[in-house]
Enzyme design. Structure first.
Site, mmCIF file in Angstrom:
data_model
loop_
_atom_site.group_PDB
_atom_site.id
_atom_site.type_symbol
_atom_site.label_atom_id
_atom_site.label_comp_id
_atom_site.label_asym_id
_atom_site.label_seq_id
_atom_site.Cartn_x
_atom_site.Cartn_y
_atom_site.Cartn_z
ATOM 1 N N THR A 116 0.829 -1.206 0.000
ATOM 2 C CA THR A 116 0.000 0.000 0.000
ATOM 3 C C THR A 116 0.870 1.265 0.000
ATOM 4 O O THR A 116 0.526 2.249 -0.650
ATOM 5 C CB THR A 116 -0.994 0.031 1.184
ATOM 6 O OG1 THR A 116 -0.310 -0.375 2.359
ATOM 7 C CG2 THR A 116 -2.174 -0.891 0.955
ATOM 8 N N HIS A 167 -0.044 -16.058 -6.298
ATOM 9 C CA HIS A 167 -1.116 -15.673 -7.230
ATOM 10 C C HIS A 167 -0.587 -15.148 -8.557
ATOM 11 O O HIS A 167 -1.324 -14.535 -9.319
ATOM 12 C CB HIS A 167 -2.054 -14.657 -6.558
ATOM 13 C CG HIS A 167 -2.742 -15.218 -5.345
ATOM 14 N ND1 HIS A 167 -3.109 -14.449 -4.262
ATOM 15 C CD2 HIS A 167 -3.107 -16.493 -5.039
ATOM 16 C CE1 HIS A 167 -3.678 -15.235 -3.351
ATOM 17 N NE2 HIS A 167 -3.686 -16.466 -3.792
ATOM 18 N N CYS A 218 -0.417 -21.395 -26.778
ATOM 19 C CA CYS A 218 0.901 -22.038 -26.930
ATOM 20 C C CYS A 218 1.836 -21.756 -25.759
ATOM 21 O O CYS A 218 2.918 -22.335 -25.679
ATOM 22 C CB CYS A 218 1.555 -21.595 -28.238
ATOM 23 S SG CYS A 218 2.203 -19.921 -28.197
ATOM 24 N N CYS A 267 -1.569 -13.633 -29.675
ATOM 25 C CA CYS A 267 -0.235 -14.199 -29.905
ATOM 26 C C CYS A 267 -0.053 -14.385 -31.417
ATOM 27 O O CYS A 267 -1.019 -14.394 -32.178
ATOM 28 C CB CYS A 267 -0.168 -15.537 -29.182
ATOM 29 S SG CYS A 267 1.356 -16.470 -29.419
ATOM 30 N N CYS A 310 0.465 -17.035 -32.759
ATOM 31 C CA CYS A 310 -0.210 -18.292 -33.093
ATOM 32 C C CYS A 310 -1.726 -18.103 -33.169
ATOM 33 O O CYS A 310 -2.449 -19.030 -33.503
ATOM 34 C CB CYS A 310 0.137 -19.387 -32.081
ATOM 35 S SG CYS A 310 -0.849 -19.350 -30.571
ATOM 36 N N SER A 354 -4.256 -9.816 5.850
ATOM 37 C CA SER A 354 -5.385 -9.972 6.775
ATOM 38 C C SER A 354 -5.625 -11.448 7.077
ATOM 39 O O SER A 354 -6.449 -11.794 7.910
ATOM 40 C CB SER A 354 -6.637 -9.349 6.166
ATOM 41 O OG SER A 354 -6.885 -9.946 4.904
ATOM 42 N N ASN A 376 0.655 -6.374 11.016
ATOM 43 C CA ASN A 376 -0.478 -5.961 10.196
ATOM 44 C C ASN A 376 -1.194 -4.803 10.881
ATOM 45 O O ASN A 376 -1.238 -4.731 12.102
ATOM 46 C CB ASN A 376 -1.447 -7.144 10.000
ATOM 47 C CG ASN A 376 -2.394 -6.922 8.835
ATOM 48 O OD1 ASN A 376 -1.963 -6.528 7.755
ATOM 49 N ND2 ASN A 376 -3.680 -7.133 9.042
#
Ligand SMILES: [Zn+2]
Length: 245
Positions: free
Chosen positions: A26, A116, A127, A149, A151, A188, A212
């Protein structure tokens, strides 16, 4: 005071890991997508889902390119730099992050597990060819939406979209299982399955430190909870560790 106690715990650990969330970024100007003013309060999660990308790639990219564009002006802050310092000092072995901004790598952390994914990267959904996000944003900016792409496949961000599995979980679980201390920063601890990582460390007898601004559901089982901004607390922590290790 809190940072000094964290330094004592970290000093007694032999395989400490860090687990970070939106709160560490942040101060770099990256909004917490799940926070009170987060993007997901304005837009439904479906906008960043694998189903939306498959059904309407153009609509997906209209939304996603704005979100992607916002990270390019962001630079690592003192919190990211402090974790990179702790790795150099041999204190932190791995950084496991829920963030997709790539700022740990830019700060100099070398052993990073991006649970993530990383929004700075894209790849072809057909591809697998890699593309940089700036390249993809240029395509969209010049009117090529959806970005394709060579392809013919649709290019997608290298992030875990809603509806997709977290492919890095086994690697993170293995890091947690061999760790004796986890330093949670700016999370969190409400996003599953990622939040099982710090729990695993605690479960097999490791120590749990939480930094935190808000309370977390894991505060009660933590060995130490420090309320405060990540960049302030980690800055202090590095000062203690660097001077006395
Ligand atoms: Zn392709």
């Amino acid at each position: 005071m809190g940072a000094e106690n964290a330094a004592v715990i970290l000093r007694s650990a032999s395989k400490a890991i860090a687990f970070t969330g939106a709160g560490i970024s942040t101060a770099s100007g990256i909004p917490d997508f799940r926070g009170p003013k987060g993007l997901w309060k304005t837009y439904p999660e479906e906008f960043a889902s694998i189903n939306y990308l498959s059904d309407d790639p153009r609509g997906f990219w209209e939304f996603y390119s704005t979100r992607m564009g916002s990270i390019f002006t962001a630079a690592p802050n003192l919190g990211h730099l402090a974790l990179a310092d702790l790795e150099r000092l041999g204190i932190i072995k791995v950084v496991i992050t829920q963030n997709i901004d790539g700022l740990h790598g830019l700060a100099g952390s070398r052993n990073v597990i991006e649970l993530h994914g990383n929004m700075r990267r894209c790849y072809c959904s057909k591809c697998g060819a890699p593309y940089s996000s700036s390249e993809v944003l240029r395509m969209i900016g010049s009117g090529t939406n959806p970005p394709l792409c060579t392809c013919g496949g649709v290019i997608r961000p290298d992030v875990v979209l809603f509806g997709e599995e977290v492919k890095m979980m086994p690697k993170a679980i293995s890091a947690a299982n061999s760790s004796d201390c986890v330093l949670v920063v700016g999370s969190s601890l409400t996003v599953s399955p990622a939040n099982s990582i710090p729990y695993l460390v605690k479960q097999h007898g490791g120590r749990l430190i939480i930094v935190n601004e808000e309370r977390t559901p894991f505060d009660e089982i933590a060995d130490l909870v420090i309320g405060g901004a990540a960049e302030d607390v980690l800055g202090e922590l590095v000062a203690f560790m660097a001077n006395r290790v």
